[in-house]
Design a protein around this motif. Structure first.
Motif, PDB file in Angstrom:
ATOM      1  N   SER A 147      70.368 114.472  -1.952  1.00 44.61           N
ATOM      2  CA  SER A 147      71.329 114.484  -3.052  1.00 44.61           C
ATOM      3  C   SER A 147      72.090 115.807  -3.096  1.00 44.61           C
ATOM      4  CB  SER A 147      70.611 114.245  -4.380  1.00 44.61           C
ATOM      5  OG  SER A 147      71.492 114.363  -5.470  1.00 44.61           O
ATOM      6  N   GLU A 148      71.368 116.908  -2.935  1.00 42.44           N
ATOM      7  CA  GLU A 148      72.004 118.225  -2.944  1.00 42.44           C
ATOM      8  C   GLU A 148      73.004 118.368  -1.797  1.00 42.44           C
ATOM      9  OE1 GLU A 148      70.802 122.880  -2.097  1.00 42.44           O
ATOM     10  OE2 GLU A 148      69.242 121.489  -2.762  1.00 42.44           O
ATOM     11  N   LEU A 149      72.704 117.734  -0.664  1.00 46.10           N
ATOM     12  CA  LEU A 149      73.582 117.812   0.501  1.00 46.10           C
ATOM     13  C   LEU A 149      74.822 116.936   0.367  1.00 46.10           C
ATOM     14  CD1 LEU A 149      70.867 117.763   3.295  1.00 46.10           C
ATOM     15  CD2 LEU A 149      72.624 119.532   3.046  1.00 46.10           C
ATOM     16  N   GLY A 150      74.896 116.137  -0.676  1.00 49.82           N
ATOM     17  CA  GLY A 150      76.039 115.253  -0.858  1.00 49.82           C
ATOM     18  C   GLY A 150      75.901 113.905  -0.215  1.00 49.82           C
ATOM     19  N   VAL A 151      74.689 113.565   0.251  1.00 48.28           N
ATOM     20  CA  VAL A 151      74.449 112.234   0.823  1.00 48.28           C
ATOM     21  C   VAL A 151      74.462 111.221  -0.314  1.00 48.28           C
ATOM     22  CG1 VAL A 151      72.782 110.767   2.037  1.00 48.28           C
ATOM     23  CG2 VAL A 151      73.116 113.160   2.746  1.00 48.28           C
ATOM     24  N   ARG A 152      75.287 110.181  -0.191  1.00 47.11           N
ATOM     25  CA  ARG A 152      75.399 109.198  -1.265  1.00 47.11           C
ATOM     26  C   ARG A 152      74.824 107.841  -0.895  1.00 47.11           C
ATOM     27  NH1 ARG A 152      75.108 112.927  -3.453  1.00 47.11           N
ATOM     28  NH2 ARG A 152      76.629 114.137  -4.642  1.00 47.11           N
ATOM     29  N   GLN A 153      74.672 107.564   0.387  1.00 45.60           N
ATOM     30  CA  GLN A 153      74.036 106.319   0.818  1.00 45.60           C
ATOM     31  C   GLN A 153      73.006 106.622   1.902  1.00 45.60           C
ATOM     32  OE1 GLN A 153      77.749 106.129   0.968  1.00 45.60           O
ATOM     33  NE2 GLN A 153      77.638 105.477  -1.168  1.00 45.60           N
ATOM     34  N   VAL A 154      71.925 105.872   1.868  1.00 44.54           N
ATOM     35  CA  VAL A 154      70.928 105.888   2.929  1.00 44.54           C
ATOM     36  C   VAL A 154      70.811 104.451   3.424  1.00 44.54           C
ATOM     37  CG1 VAL A 154      68.524 106.284   3.532  1.00 44.54           C
ATOM     38  CG2 VAL A 154      69.681 107.849   1.939  1.00 44.54           C
ATOM     39  N   PHE A 155      70.985 104.256   4.726  1.00 45.18           N
ATOM     40  CA  PHE A 155      71.002 102.923   5.317  1.00 45.18           C
ATOM     41  C   PHE A 155      69.682 102.646   6.035  1.00 45.18           C
ATOM     42  CE2 PHE A 155      75.277 104.596   5.116  1.00 45.18           C
ATOM     43  CZ  PHE A 155      76.020 103.540   4.609  1.00 45.18           C
ATOM     44  N   GLY A 156      69.150 101.457   5.853  1.00 43.45           N
ATOM     45  CA  GLY A 156      67.910 101.137   6.537  1.00 43.45           C
ATOM     46  C   GLY A 156      67.372  99.783   6.166  1.00 43.45           C
ATOM     47  N   VAL A 157      66.142  99.529   6.612  1.00 44.12           N
ATOM     48  CA  VAL A 157      65.388  98.317   6.275  1.00 44.12           C
ATOM     49  C   VAL A 157      64.064  98.779   5.673  1.00 44.12           C
ATOM     50  CG1 VAL A 157      64.324  96.201   7.152  1.00 44.12           C
ATOM     51  CG2 VAL A 157      66.470  97.025   8.161  1.00 44.12           C
ATOM     52  N   VAL A 158      63.718  98.249   4.507  1.00 46.78           N
ATOM     53  CA  VAL A 158      62.512  98.709   3.815  1.00 46.78           C
ATOM     54  C   VAL A 158      61.260  98.356   4.602  1.00 46.78           C
ATOM     55  CG1 VAL A 158      63.580  98.604   1.536  1.00 46.78           C
ATOM     56  CG2 VAL A 158      62.435  96.584   2.463  1.00 46.78           C
ATOM     57  N   GLN A 216      80.828 110.854  11.083  1.00 50.76           N
ATOM     58  CA  GLN A 216      82.031 111.134  11.862  1.00 50.76           C
ATOM     59  C   GLN A 216      83.268 111.239  10.979  1.00 50.76           C
ATOM     60  OE1 GLN A 216      82.392 108.998  15.763  1.00 50.76           O
ATOM     61  NE2 GLN A 216      80.472 108.065  15.147  1.00 50.76           N
ATOM     62  N   LEU A 217      83.316 110.460   9.918  1.00 50.18           N
ATOM     63  CA  LEU A 217      84.487 110.464   9.049  1.00 50.18           C
ATOM     64  C   LEU A 217      84.515 111.648   8.082  1.00 50.18           C
ATOM     65  CD1 LEU A 217      84.642 106.650   8.240  1.00 50.18           C
ATOM     66  CD2 LEU A 217      86.355 107.944   9.525  1.00 50.18           C
ATOM     67  N   THR A 218      83.354 112.193   7.762  1.00 50.23           N
ATOM     68  CA  THR A 218      83.279 113.244   6.744  1.00 50.23           C
ATOM     69  C   THR A 218      82.857 114.608   7.275  1.00 50.23           C
ATOM     70  OG1 THR A 218      80.956 112.758   6.226  1.00 50.23           O
ATOM     71  CG2 THR A 218      82.645 111.507   5.012  1.00 50.23           C
ATOM     72  N   ASP A 219      82.306 114.653   8.503  1.00 55.04           N
ATOM     73  CA  ASP A 219      81.706 115.872   9.053  1.00 55.04           C
ATOM     74  C   ASP A 219      80.496 116.325   8.242  1.00 55.04           C
ATOM     75  OD1 ASP A 219      83.470 116.161  11.225  1.00 55.04           O
ATOM     76  OD2 ASP A 219      84.960 117.124   9.946  1.00 55.04           O
ATOM     77  N   ARG A 220      79.935 115.406   7.456  1.00 50.91           N
ATOM     78  CA  ARG A 220      78.706 115.690   6.714  1.00 50.91           C
ATOM     79  C   ARG A 220      77.551 114.899   7.326  1.00 50.91           C
ATOM     80  NH1 ARG A 220      82.072 114.624   2.073  1.00 50.91           N
ATOM     81  NH2 ARG A 220      80.812 112.773   1.637  1.00 50.91           N
ATOM     82  N   LEU A 221      76.365 115.124   6.782  1.00 50.77           N
ATOM     83  CA  LEU A 221      75.165 114.494   7.296  1.00 50.77           C
ATOM     84  C   LEU A 221      75.137 113.007   6.943  1.00 50.77           C
ATOM     85  CD1 LEU A 221      72.425 115.365   8.700  1.00 50.77           C
ATOM     86  CD2 LEU A 221      71.451 115.320   6.388  1.00 50.77           C
ATOM     87  N   GLY A 222      74.928 112.156   7.921  1.00 51.30           N
ATOM     88  CA  GLY A 222      74.647 110.749   7.688  1.00 51.30           C
ATOM     89  C   GLY A 222      73.149 110.522   7.760  1.00 51.30           C
ATOM     90  N   VAL A 223      72.641 109.542   6.993  1.00 49.63           N
ATOM     91  CA  VAL A 223      71.190 109.352   6.901  1.00 49.63           C
ATOM     92  C   VAL A 223      70.846 107.873   7.054  1.00 49.63           C
ATOM     93  CG1 VAL A 223      69.112 109.690   5.509  1.00 49.63           C
ATOM     94  CG2 VAL A 223      70.989 111.341   5.376  1.00 49.63           C
TER      95      VAL A 223
END
Length: 589
Positions: free
Chosen positions: A14-25, A62-69
């Motif tokens: 959250s602090e890093l600005g990550v707004r979505q986490v993609f996965g399978v539970v 790639q679109l934001t230059d931020r961390l994807g998760v």
């Protein structure tokens, strides 16, 4: 109050600005997904396949230059992340993958679903580690994130099933301060490069993704050098629109003007590109290469001078040292002889004019079209060029495009212009199938009001078809444009150019529009060229996700930028073999 391992990780995201986490539970992820459930500004996006989750996370990065998760649970859940993570690694974009693991007490016992994650991800990740004690956090997480961001790659953090809900004894906030320095090459190397450029007669620029942040400096350099600008596919975004120097792409998806600009140059200036296709570099030219990565210098073509530094800073340094005075940007009357540039641009504009005629939906009704269609479109299918051009006309000037590897990328590269604020994503380094739809999923989550268009091959779409349901579940208004030629088209072309009849490439497709409708997505199917423009406009005007299934000509020929006699002969032989096989099949039946 002490926090759990899961809470520390999610709060840090959250602090890093990550707004979505993609996965399978899954079981090992339960503490993490529960922490996301109780966090207001981080959303869990449940995909149908972990590969799609990794592609979506990579697209956002790639679109934001931020961390994807992205996340995958124990065993197969983590294994399924690999292809999307390899794409992120090859694209040099920061992604953090959280991988589940069996409980610590079971490690090493060949337990159910146990795999060695640190070994599994060894090749794809710049950093990988398994949390074995809660007090390794937050330092271990900080190290993983800094490696991903600083080294522009994949970091994998493995969380055993009995670690996520354990509390830290010495809890502190995670700290991620990281700055990126601007690098410049040595002044003496810049002076030598400027001297070579001053004495060159015909200079061509090969411009890549690494130059996109330096558009103004690169245009100024092209003007000063009177140099045509050949673009890599990744440089379409940022350099194609409103550019009087660009002549398109070279390589198999390119055009004769770009290939000619490379071949007729005496000096090549490579700016921020690691263009990998060695056969498309001319031999015996003076080559100057600018790149931030020293390891990239000279690994594709022999280089006379390598300048290690940011493209923008290096271009400005070169401009300061070049002898010729600049003319007005875009004006063809500067101090240098501009014949090389004018020849390349004239050839490029002529090629584009010819391509525009082919992309006209009424092309096959004219005399030339009727003759050509008798050879390559006997069933009067919709030409893929026409489909790509119709999408280009209807899409907004800030649309995000994704494309599947193969012929869908060929048609996008030739007929969709990256003007305005348009963005472009694809698996252009790994070359994976099935990337366009999940990348579009990740892109659309960044901004639901921005148009996102996926150029899908029928083979690629069907490979990860299940995540159509993810688009439906989250009501993401992605427009899926399916080039439905019932073929693995690029493989078919490769076989035929080698003189082989096509084999194993035919796809027994369903009606994809009907499949979409059954899932709850608007489906539109187009079989008549006369209906194409209206169908494309309707798809773009329809709210929510839309799948546009267009039956395109399976025998369309994408001529390479510099076709060889061998390729032409091979294609002719292959067509004779296919004709004989087809006649034999008909006789047999």
């Amino acid at each position: 109050m002490a926090r759990t391992v899961a809470r520390v990780i999610v709060d840090a995201l959250s602090e890093l600005g990550v707004r979505q986490v993609f996965g399978v539970v899954g079981d090992a992820l339960n503490p993490l997904t529960d922490a996301i459930r109780t966090t207001d500004d981080v959303e869990w996006v449940g995909c149908r396949h972990e590969e799609a989750a990794a592609f979506a996370a990579s697209a956002q990065s790639q679109l934001t230059d931020r961390l994807g998760v992205c996340m995958g649970t124990v065993g197969p859940g983590s294994v399924h992340l690999l292809n999307g993570l390899y794409d992120a690694a090859k694209s040099r974009t920061p992604v953090l993958a959280i991988a589940g693991q069996v409980p610590l007490s079971e490690l090493g016992s060949d337990s159910f679903q146990e795999i060695d994650n640190d070994l599994l991800f060894r090749d794809v990740a710049v950093f990988r580690a398994t949390i074995t004690d809660p007090d390794q956090l937050p330092q271990l997480l900080e190290t993983a994130v800094r490696n991903a961001l600083g080294r522009k790659g994949v970091a994998v953090l493995t969380v055993p099933g009995d670690i996520g809900d354990r509390e830290l004894h010495a809890d502190r906030p995670a700290r991620f301060s990281l700055t990126t320095p601007t690098t410049r090459p040595e002044a003496s190397a810049v002076r030598r490069a400027a001297d070579l450029l001053d004495h060159a007669d015909r200079i061509t620029l090969l411009v890549g993704q690494g130059a996109r942040a330096a558009r103004g400096d690169v245009l100024a350099l092209a003007d000063r050098l009177a140099a045509p600008m050949v673009l890599t596919l990744k440089a379409k975004e940022g350099f194609e629109g409103d550019n009087h120097f660009q002549v398109g792409q070279t390589g198999l998806i390119g055009n004769p003007a770009a290939a000619g600009a490379m071949q007729t140059a005496d000096t090549l200036l490579l700016l921020g590109t690691d263009f990998p296709y060695r056969d498309w570099y001319p031999e015996g030219r003076t080559v100057i290469q600018v790149d931030t990565e020293p390891a990239h210098i000279g690994r594709r073509v022999p280089v006379d001078i390598g300048l290690v530094g940011d493209v923008g800073a290096t271009a400005r340094d070169l401009l300061d040292h070049l002898a010729a005075e600049p003319g007005e940007l875009g004006d063809l009357g500067g101090a240098r002889d501009r014949g090389h540039l004018e020849e390349a641009r004239e050839r490029f504009l002529g090629w584009r004019k010819d391509q525009a005629r082919l992309a006209d939906p009424t092309h096959d009704r004219g005399l030339v079209g009727k003759v050509r269609s008798a050879l390559d479109n006997r069933e009067h299918g919709i030409r893929p060029e026409a489909l790509a051009a119709a999408v280009d006309r209807s899409a907004t000037d800030d649309a995000i495009f994704t494309s599947d590897t193969g012929m869908a990328t060929v048609w996008l590269s030739r007929f969709v212009e990256m003007r305005g604020a348009r963005r472009l994503l694809g698996s252009y380094n790994l070359g994976s199938m099935a990337n366009a739809m999940p990348q579009a999923l990740g892109a659309q989550y960044l901004d639901r009001d921005r148009q996102v268009v996926a150029f899908c091959g029928d083979g690629g779409l069907s490979m990860l078809l299940g995540d159509l349901m993810t688009l439906r579940t989250y009501r993401l208004p992605v427009k899926l444009v399916v080039f439905d030629n019932r073929r693995l088209g690029m493989v078919k072309l490769e076989q035929e150019q080698a003189g082989l009849p096509e084999f194993g490439t035919v796809l027994d497709n369903p009606d994809f529009a009907a499949v979409a409708t059954a899932i709850g997505i608007t489906g539109i199917r187009v079989t008549d060229p006369g209906d194409l423009d209206d169908a494309v406009r309707r798809a773009f005007a329809t709210p929510g996700p839309v799948l546009l299934d267009v039956l395109t000509n399976p025998d369309e020929i994408a001529v390479p930028a510099k076709p060889t006699v061998e390729q032409g002969w091979g294609f002719a032989v292959a067509k004779v073999k296919e004709l004989l096989r087809s006649h034999g099949d008909e006789t047999h039946h």
